[in-house]
Design an enzyme around this catalytic site. Structure first.
Site, PDB file in Angstrom:
ATOM      1  N   THR A 242       0.831  -1.211   0.000  1.00 46.22           N
ATOM      2  CA  THR A 242       0.000   0.000   0.000  1.00 46.22           C
ATOM      3  C   THR A 242       0.862   1.258   0.000  1.00 46.22           C
ATOM      4  OG1 THR A 242      -1.667  -1.244   1.239  1.00 46.22           O
ATOM      5  CG2 THR A 242      -1.906   1.149   1.175  1.00 46.22           C
ATOM      6  N   GLU A 459      17.496 -24.309  28.821  1.00 47.65           N
ATOM      7  CA  GLU A 459      18.056 -23.270  27.952  1.00 47.65           C
ATOM      8  C   GLU A 459      19.561 -23.412  27.801  1.00 47.65           C
ATOM      9  OE1 GLU A 459      16.122 -21.533  26.216  1.00 47.65           O
ATOM     10  OE2 GLU A 459      14.303 -22.099  27.293  1.00 47.65           O
ATOM     11  N   HIS A 462      20.239 -25.895  25.024  1.00 48.57           N
ATOM     12  CA  HIS A 462      20.169 -25.268  23.696  1.00 48.57           C
ATOM     13  C   HIS A 462      21.469 -24.544  23.372  1.00 48.57           C
ATOM     14  CE1 HIS A 462      16.056 -26.111  22.730  1.00 48.57           C
ATOM     15  NE2 HIS A 462      15.557 -25.464  23.785  1.00 48.57           N
TER      16      HIS A 462
END
Length: 657
Positions: A242, A459, A462
């Site tokens: 747009t 965590e 990871h």
């Protein structure tokens, strides 16, 4: 006149005429006429004895029976002069010639018989007349339901026809078929230009050429070429479709009609097609001109796909009219149609063919260079500190659209203002990324020490696995602060790749499974906190087997259909389906065991990292380097421009036993 008087005068409400005032005046006039013209106001109801007395005195000139139940008594001239009647004849509401008294006699036959007997006995001269009289208010009450229904119908018709908005005099019932397009011309200039559109170089180049067609058509027609009929802007939401159209309106210098695809949709049959005809009629009168239809998929969906409603519905009639106006008999005019959609796959083939939308301009998500340009545009009005690094911010926002980046800049300004800062610092932008991607930080969320320990090791798993694998994305930071729906998160900075190889996808799957593998090694138990991890690796494994043909057992076959026609039909047999499920499970289990082996070999470092995470709650790349040493693949990482990707476990971890 003093300034205060001027100010008070300017603040006074302005007189505004309304058509409802006319209706109110007519209603009051009817009441007044009925009120003052009625002789009933001057009459006085009397009893039977009083009537007999007046009749006996021969004061009655005539009797008018109204509706067979009320007698209006008119007196003779001699009787009007009598003192006993003057208190009524001198009343404000009495007018000469009106009835003086009213007598509710009950039964008409008995009343007339009594009057006849009195006339014979006293030799009176009295006329009796019968009249049927209807009050105007009785008539209004009788028609009141119909009047209310007509008023409600007119009100809704006025609202549905636009309430006065739109071109062509919309707002009245007879203009409901007029186009609702907003016209931008020399009187209503648009300030947006191509300078305000960062990135999108290819799309801007094609759109700029359309503007040149209209500004100097002889440059192209002199060689025998024809001006394109239309261009379709296709791309994900927020990429600037747009905005490009606004820039065309600002640059073209020709009349620009802007409207949405839903503006053609109406509950009345034939209105959509009528508005299409009126739109192109206005555009042809002002040619050369541009028509911009935003979200064209509202009317441009493929015909005949919806078996529930049949093939001749209102939307298809509107689409048929649009197809005819774009390329049909008598369409040799300099009108270019621009349209935007993020669902080009559902558009009708007749709309997409050459001669209607000659060009499809794909507006993709910006790459790292274009994101930096977009940042430069959006930070201009912001008050920045010296530590803001725009290049790093572009690296930290992979997959962000232009709208996302604008939102991020605004969020950074809000965060800085919330903390009472005089300028926006680099950390405010990083906090804005965390806020947009991860959600609001929830430091007050109640988490037990056992749950917090499980989250920390999850965590840390990871982070450890991604640090040890060559093709896994390098870590940026790890946190166990609850944010949004997640209890912990790890931020990565992956390389920006155009193609992905098998080894790279397998390393990413292994790093994703590192959280659950760490829980298994440390606690010998697993929790529900790996739901998002399992969802991610399952999708990756299924894509490798069924889409990209990266599995040896299934072979070089893809079951992906880009047309989307296989939504309800499996393109493979039951036996092949069992093999696909087996290969997906096998692939995930191999990477899970690989993650367990990596973490088992680095269990001590994993524990140190988790303890540091429990202490600080947020750790960064420098902290990992102190524990694990420099990443062995650092040289390879620097060869490719990095880009960030975020892996968010979105399920809460359960309490370990």
């Amino acid at each position: 006149m003093s300034d205060s008087n001027k100010e008070n005068k300017s603040n006074m409400p302005k007189f505004k005429f309304s058509s409802y005032w006319i209706y109110g005046g007519i209603f009051l006039a009817i009441i007044a006429i009925q009120f003052f013209s009625s002789g009933d106001l001057a009459s006085k109801s009397i009893s039977k004895n009083k009537f007999d007395e007046i009749l006996k005195d021969n004061d009655i000139k005539k009797i008018v029976v109204i509706n067979k139940d009320v007698a209006q008594i008119y007196l003779t001239q001699e009787a009007l002069k009598k003192e006993k009647h003057q208190k009524f004849t001198t009343s404000t509401f009495y007018r000469p010639g009106d009835a003086v008294y009213e007598y509710n006699f009950g039964d008409q036959r008995t009343f007339e018989q009594n009057v006849s007997e009195a006339k014979k006995e006293k030799k009176l001269i009295v006329d009796i007349d019968n009249k049927e009289k209807t009050s105007i208010f009785d008539a209004i009450i009788g028609f009141l339901p119909f009047i209310i229904l007509i008023a409600i119908w007119l009100f809704f018709m006025k609202r549905m026809s636009g309430g006065g908005s739109g071109s062509g005099g919309g707002g009245q019932i007879f203009s409901i078929g007029k186009s609702k397009a907003k016209l931008f011309d020399k009187d209503t200039k648009v300030k947006t230009t191509f300078e305000n559109v960062a990135g999108l170089e290819g799309a801007k180049e094609e759109v700029q050429e359309i503007v040149d067609f209209l500004k100097s058509p002889e440059k192209y027609t002199s060689l025998g070429g024809k001006i394109p009929k239309g261009a379709l802007l296709v791309g994900p939401p927020g990429t600037g479709k747009t905005l490009l159209a606004k820039a065309v309106a600002g640059e073209a210098g020709v009349p620009f009609f802007s409207l949405s695809g839903s503006d053609f949709v109406e509950m009345f049959v034939g209105v959509g097609a009528s508005r299409v005809r009126d739109l192109f009629k206005q555009a042809q009168q002002k040619s050369p001109s541009i028509i911009f239809i935003d979200e064209i998929d509202a009317i441009g969906r493929a015909r005949g796909k919806n078996s529930m409603t049949g093939g001749n519905d209102e939307r298809e009639n509107t689409l048929n009219q649009l197809l005819t106006e774009m390329d049909g008999f008598g369409t040799d005019t300099n009108v270019i149609v621009l349209a935007a959609t993020n669902r080009a796959d559902v558009l009708d083939k007749a709309l997409m063919r050459a001669g209607r939308f000659d060009r499809q301009i794909y507006v993709d998500l910006p790459d790292i260079r274009e994101r930096q340009e977009i940042f430069e545009v959006h930070i201009k009005p912001l008050k920045l500190a010296d530590d803001v690094n725009v290049e790093f911010l572009a690296q930290q926002t992979p997959g962000f659209s232009g709208a996302d980046i604008a939102n991020m800049c605004n969020e950074a300004a809000l965060i800085a203002a919330r903390h009472g800062k005089k300028a926006i610092h680099h950390q405010d932008f990083l906090d804005a990324v965390d806020r947009i991607v991860g959600g609001l930080e929830k430091k007050k969320k109640r988490i037990t020490p056992k749950e917090k320990k499980v989250i920390a090791f999850h965590e840390a798993g990871h982070a450890t696995v991604s640090w040890m694998l060559e093709h896994a994305a390098p870590l940026v930071k790890v946190t166990i602060v609850p944010r949004g729906q997640s209890l912990g998160a790890a931020w990565y900075l992956p390389a920006e790749r155009l193609i992905v190889q098998t080894e790279q996808m397998l390393d990413e799957m292994c790093a994703t499974l590192g959280g659950r593998a760490a829980e298994k090694i440390i606690f010998n138990k697993i929790s529900t906190g790996a739901l998002s991890d399992l969802e991610k690796v399952t999708k990756q494994a299924r894509a490798m087997v069924t889409v990209y043909g990266l599995n040896d057992e299934v072979g070089n076959i893809t079951y992906y259909d880009s047309s989307g026609n296989d939504a309800f039909v499996k393109p493979y047999s039951e036996e092949t389906g069992k093999m696909i499920d087996r290969e997906i499970s096998k692939m995930i289990e191999i990477q899970y065991q690989r993650a367990i082996e990596l973490l088992s070999n680095n269990k001590e470092k994993l524990t140190v990292l988790a303890e540091l995470l429990l202490e600080k709650e947020v750790i960064f790349k420098d902290d990992l380097q102190k524990i694990f040493g420099k990443r062995p693949f650092e040289a390879l990482d620097t060869e490719i421009k990095p880009e960030d990707e975020i892996d968010l476990p979105t399920e809460e971890t359960s309490t370990e036993s």
